[in-house]
Design an enzyme around this catalytic site. Structure first.
Site, PDB file in Angstrom:
ATOM      1  N   GLN A   1     -24.477 -17.540  46.668  1.00  0.00           N
ATOM      2  CA  GLN A   1     -24.652 -16.082  46.750  1.00  0.00           C
ATOM      3  C   GLN A   1     -24.987 -15.543  45.361  1.00  0.00           C
ATOM      4  O   GLN A   1     -25.347 -14.379  45.223  1.00  0.00           O
ATOM      5  CB  GLN A   1     -23.383 -15.406  47.265  1.00  0.00           C
ATOM      6  CG  GLN A   1     -22.961 -15.841  48.660  1.00  0.00           C
ATOM      7  CD  GLN A   1     -21.621 -15.255  49.024  1.00  0.00           C
ATOM      8  OE1 GLN A   1     -21.520 -14.185  49.637  1.00  0.00           O
ATOM      9  NE2 GLN A   1     -20.561 -15.952  48.628  1.00  0.00           N
TER      10      GLN A   1
ATOM     11  N   HIS B   1     -29.115 -14.807  48.032  1.00  0.00           N
ATOM     12  CA  HIS B   1     -29.152 -13.390  47.633  1.00  0.00           C
ATOM     13  C   HIS B   1     -30.181 -13.134  46.538  1.00  0.00           C
ATOM     14  O   HIS B   1     -30.145 -12.082  45.889  1.00  0.00           O
ATOM     15  CB  HIS B   1     -27.764 -12.927  47.158  1.00  0.00           C
ATOM     16  CG  HIS B   1     -26.786 -12.766  48.294  1.00  0.00           C
ATOM     17  ND1 HIS B   1     -25.447 -12.568  48.093  1.00  0.00           N
ATOM     18  CD2 HIS B   1     -26.966 -12.775  49.628  1.00  0.00           C
ATOM     19  CE1 HIS B   1     -24.841 -12.459  49.259  1.00  0.00           C
ATOM     20  NE2 HIS B   1     -25.735 -12.594  50.213  1.00  0.00           N
TER      21      HIS B   1
ATOM     22  N   CYS C   1     -48.055  -6.873  39.832  1.00  0.00           N
ATOM     23  CA  CYS C   1     -47.855  -8.192  40.441  1.00  0.00           C
ATOM     24  C   CYS C   1     -49.006  -9.107  40.008  1.00  0.00           C
ATOM     25  O   CYS C   1     -50.177  -8.730  40.154  1.00  0.00           O
ATOM     26  CB  CYS C   1     -47.854  -8.044  41.966  1.00  0.00           C
ATOM     27  SG  CYS C   1     -47.951  -9.624  42.835  1.00  0.00           S
TER      28      CYS C   1
ATOM     29  N   GLY D   1     -15.074 -19.780  45.381  1.00  0.00           N
ATOM     30  CA  GLY D   1     -15.223 -18.587  44.538  1.00  0.00           C
ATOM     31  C   GLY D   1     -15.877 -17.416  45.211  1.00  0.00           C
ATOM     32  O   GLY D   1     -16.690 -16.727  44.589  1.00  0.00           O
ATOM     33  N   THR D   2     -15.523 -17.167  46.476  1.00  0.00           N
ATOM     34  CA  THR D   2     -16.091 -15.995  47.139  1.00  0.00           C
ATOM     35  C   THR D   2     -15.005 -15.276  47.926  1.00  0.00           C
ATOM     36  O   THR D   2     -14.091 -15.886  48.472  1.00  0.00           O
ATOM     37  CB  THR D   2     -17.288 -16.364  48.052  1.00  0.00           C
ATOM     38  OG1 THR D   2     -17.835 -15.190  48.642  1.00  0.00           O
ATOM     39  CG2 THR D   2     -16.892 -17.361  49.119  1.00  0.00           C
ATOM     40  N   SER D   3     -15.130 -13.949  47.971  1.00  0.00           N
ATOM     41  CA  SER D   3     -14.068 -13.122  48.568  1.00  0.00           C
ATOM     42  C   SER D   3     -14.170 -13.037  50.077  1.00  0.00           C
ATOM     43  O   SER D   3     -13.292 -12.485  50.735  1.00  0.00           O
ATOM     44  CB  SER D   3     -14.147 -11.700  47.987  1.00  0.00           C
ATOM     45  OG  SER D   3     -15.405 -11.121  48.335  1.00  0.00           O
TER      46      SER D   3
ATOM     47  N   ASN E   1     -10.438 -21.353  45.845  1.00  0.00           N
ATOM     48  CA  ASN E   1     -10.567 -19.967  45.387  1.00  0.00           C
ATOM     49  C   ASN E   1      -9.376 -19.580  44.518  1.00  0.00           C
ATOM     50  O   ASN E   1      -8.284 -20.145  44.675  1.00  0.00           O
ATOM     51  CB  ASN E   1     -10.660 -19.032  46.612  1.00  0.00           C
ATOM     52  CG  ASN E   1     -11.523 -17.821  46.339  1.00  0.00           C
ATOM     53  OD1 ASN E   1     -12.687 -17.947  45.970  1.00  0.00           O
ATOM     54  ND2 ASN E   1     -10.931 -16.637  46.485  1.00  0.00           N
ATOM     55  N   LEU E   2      -9.593 -18.582  43.651  1.00  0.00           N
ATOM     56  CA  LEU E   2      -8.470 -18.181  42.790  1.00  0.00           C
ATOM     57  C   LEU E   2      -7.383 -17.492  43.600  1.00  0.00           C
ATOM     58  O   LEU E   2      -6.195 -17.700  43.399  1.00  0.00           O
ATOM     59  CB  LEU E   2      -8.982 -17.233  41.695  1.00  0.00           C
ATOM     60  CG  LEU E   2      -8.016 -16.951  40.540  1.00  0.00           C
ATOM     61  CD1 LEU E   2      -7.664 -18.237  39.807  1.00  0.00           C
ATOM     62  CD2 LEU E   2      -8.619 -15.944  39.564  1.00  0.00           C
TER      63      LEU E   2
ATOM     64  N   ALA F   1     -11.824 -22.398  39.709  1.00  0.00           N
ATOM     65  CA  ALA F   1     -12.851 -23.369  40.141  1.00  0.00           C
ATOM     66  C   ALA F   1     -13.045 -24.463  39.102  1.00  0.00           C
ATOM     67  O   ALA F   1     -13.263 -25.635  39.447  1.00  0.00           O
ATOM     68  CB  ALA F   1     -14.164 -22.635  40.393  1.00  0.00           C
TER      69      ALA F   1
HETATM   70  N1  APR Z   1     -12.194 -19.619  40.191  1.00  0.00           N
HETATM   71  C1  APR Z   1     -12.277 -19.509  41.540  1.00  0.00           C
HETATM   72  N2  APR Z   1     -12.369 -18.337  42.195  1.00  0.00           N
HETATM   73  C2  APR Z   1     -12.390 -17.217  41.446  1.00  0.00           C
HETATM   74  C3  APR Z   1     -12.302 -17.235  40.037  1.00  0.00           C
HETATM   75  C4  APR Z   1     -12.207 -18.509  39.410  1.00  0.00           C
HETATM   76  N3  APR Z   1     -12.119 -18.633  38.076  1.00  0.00           N
HETATM   77  N4  APR Z   1     -12.327 -15.949  39.586  1.00  0.00           N
HETATM   78  C5  APR Z   1     -12.436 -15.164  40.682  1.00  0.00           C
HETATM   79  N5  APR Z   1     -12.454 -15.918  41.800  1.00  0.00           N
HETATM   80  C6  APR Z   1     -12.581 -15.488  43.188  1.00  0.00           C
HETATM   81  C7  APR Z   1     -11.891 -14.174  43.496  1.00  0.00           C
HETATM   82  O1  APR Z   1     -10.550 -14.444  43.930  1.00  0.00           O
HETATM   83  C8  APR Z   1     -12.752 -13.638  44.647  1.00  0.00           C
HETATM   84  O2  APR Z   1     -12.255 -14.089  45.906  1.00  0.00           O
HETATM   85  O3  APR Z   1     -13.956 -15.261  43.407  1.00  0.00           O
HETATM   86  C9  APR Z   1     -14.122 -14.246  44.400  1.00  0.00           C
HETATM   87  C10 APR Z   1     -15.142 -13.249  43.886  1.00  0.00           C
HETATM   88  O4  APR Z   1     -15.352 -12.314  44.915  1.00  0.00           O
HETATM   89  P1  APR Z   1     -16.508 -11.205  44.735  1.00  0.00           P
HETATM   90  O5  APR Z   1     -16.362 -10.566  43.402  1.00  0.00           O
HETATM   91  O6  APR Z   1     -16.461 -10.363  45.980  1.00  0.00           O
HETATM   92  O7  APR Z   1     -17.858 -12.052  44.688  1.00  0.00           O
HETATM   93  P2  APR Z   1     -18.624 -12.688  45.924  1.00  0.00           P
HETATM   94  O8  APR Z   1     -17.669 -13.122  46.982  1.00  0.00           O
HETATM   95  O9  APR Z   1     -19.563 -13.690  45.364  1.00  0.00           O
HETATM   96  O10 APR Z   1     -19.487 -11.434  46.465  1.00  0.00           O
HETATM   97  C11 APR Z   1     -20.359 -11.711  47.538  1.00  0.00           C
HETATM   98  O11 APR Z   1     -21.207  -9.472  47.419  1.00  0.00           O
HETATM   99  O12 APR Z   1     -21.638  -7.811  45.935  1.00  0.00           O
HETATM  100  C12 APR Z   1     -22.245  -8.717  46.781  1.00  0.00           C
HETATM  101  O13 APR Z   1     -24.325  -9.769  46.676  1.00  0.00           O
HETATM  102  C13 APR Z   1     -23.103  -9.677  46.022  1.00  0.00           C
HETATM  103  O14 APR Z   1     -23.269 -12.078  46.235  1.00  0.00           O
HETATM  104  C14 APR Z   1     -22.359 -11.002  46.138  1.00  0.00           C
HETATM  105  C15 APR Z   1     -21.567 -10.833  47.421  1.00  0.00           C
END
Ligand code: APR
Length: 232
Positions: free
Chosen positions: A91, A109, A136, A175-177, A201-202, A219
């Site tokens: 992402q 993305h 372009c 690493g994604t929420s 994930n954290l 991570a």
């Molecule tokens: N190691 C592992 N996980 C981590 C760390 C780390 N060091 N630091 C933060 N995190 C986790 C957080 O706990 C959270 O769950 O990474 C996640 C980050 O979440 P977001 O900030 O929401 O990022 P993401 O999930 O990539 O967002 C998805 O949303 O805003 C849009 O397009 C954008 O691609 C993005 C999408």
């Protein structure tokens, strides 16, 4: 983990956090200082192109100051050494996976180092600032925009991603929420097709309850440990 051949890995902003790139949702999050609606929607681009282009110029410039962390390096090693199918779906719009050496990957993305022509749909590699009205190189229209999938736009490569999830024996989310679809739904698709599911994930994510196993931690620590075990 029982016989695993085909792996799909989803990565998010948490993978790049230890490289110094702010995540979106969390203390000091990237969106702070900007409402998402102000910088990451087609309406925002139409309403204030200067602001939107400047926001992405700043993030593109930041790439020169950061480097892949041990998690990116471990995933690139898995990519190089895993004999089965493997697809890293990120992402993230940074280039840290590529700089660590990953090949079997795609950006769903978009990418900071790419510009998209709003007229002809061509995308071109882009390193520097991208002012609104840039021509372009393919069609000549002054319509280049950041090659970022904005909220409300269709992510890239969904057909390839859905096919990989259907064949996956293991789906790993790192690493994604779990806050943004369709990526947040990939774990359910993988489970439906019988894959094992692992979350690194954290903090617990919005979708943690869908995963067979969740390991909490940075991570940079969890991913190398997991890759070492997969390649043992
Ligand atoms: N190691 C592992 N996980 C981590 C760390 C780390 N060091 N630091 C933060 N995190 C986790 C957080 O706990 C959270 O769950 O990474 C996640 C980050 O979440 P977001 O900030 O929401 O990022 P993401 O999930 O990539 O967002 C998805 O949303 O805003 C849009 O397009 C954008 O691609 C993005 C999408």
């Amino acid at each position: 983990m029982r016989d695993i051949q085909n792996i799909v890995i989803l990565t998010g902003a948490g993978l790049s956090a230890e490289s110094g790139i702010a995540t979106f949702r969390g203390p000091g999050g990237l969106w702070e200082g900007h409402r998402v609606e102000d910088v990451c929607t087609p309406e925002a681009l139409a309403h204030d192109p200067e602001l939107v282009h400047r926001f992405y110029d700043a993030r593109r410039a930041k790439l020169a100051e950061v480097a892949p962390n041990p998690a990116h390096v471990a995933l690139a090693r898995l990519d190089a050494e895993w004999s089965g199918q493997l697809l890293i779906v990120t992402q993230n719009v940074d280039d840290l996976h590529e700089r660590a050496g990953a090949n079997r990957m795609l950006h769903m993305h978009g990418e900071l180092k790419s510009a998209l022509c709003a007229a002809c749909g061509d995308n071109v590699e882009w390193e520097d600032n991208l002012p609104p009205g840039t021509q372009c190189p393919n069609c000549g229209t002054p319509a280049l925009r950041p090659d970022i999938v904005f909220f409300g736009e269709m992510p890239y490569h969904m057909d390839v991603i859905e096919a990989a999830l259907a064949d996956a024996d293991l789906f790993v989310s790192i690493g994604t929420s779990g806050a943004v679809y369709p990526a947040a739904g990939f774990v359910q698709t993988a489970r439906y097709h019988g894959a094992q599911t692992l979350e690194l994930n954290l903090d617990p994510s919005a979708g943690s309850h869908w995963f067979g196993e969740t390991r909490l931690g940075p991570a940079g620590t969890l991913v190398p440990e997991w890759v070492d075990a997969m390649l043992a």
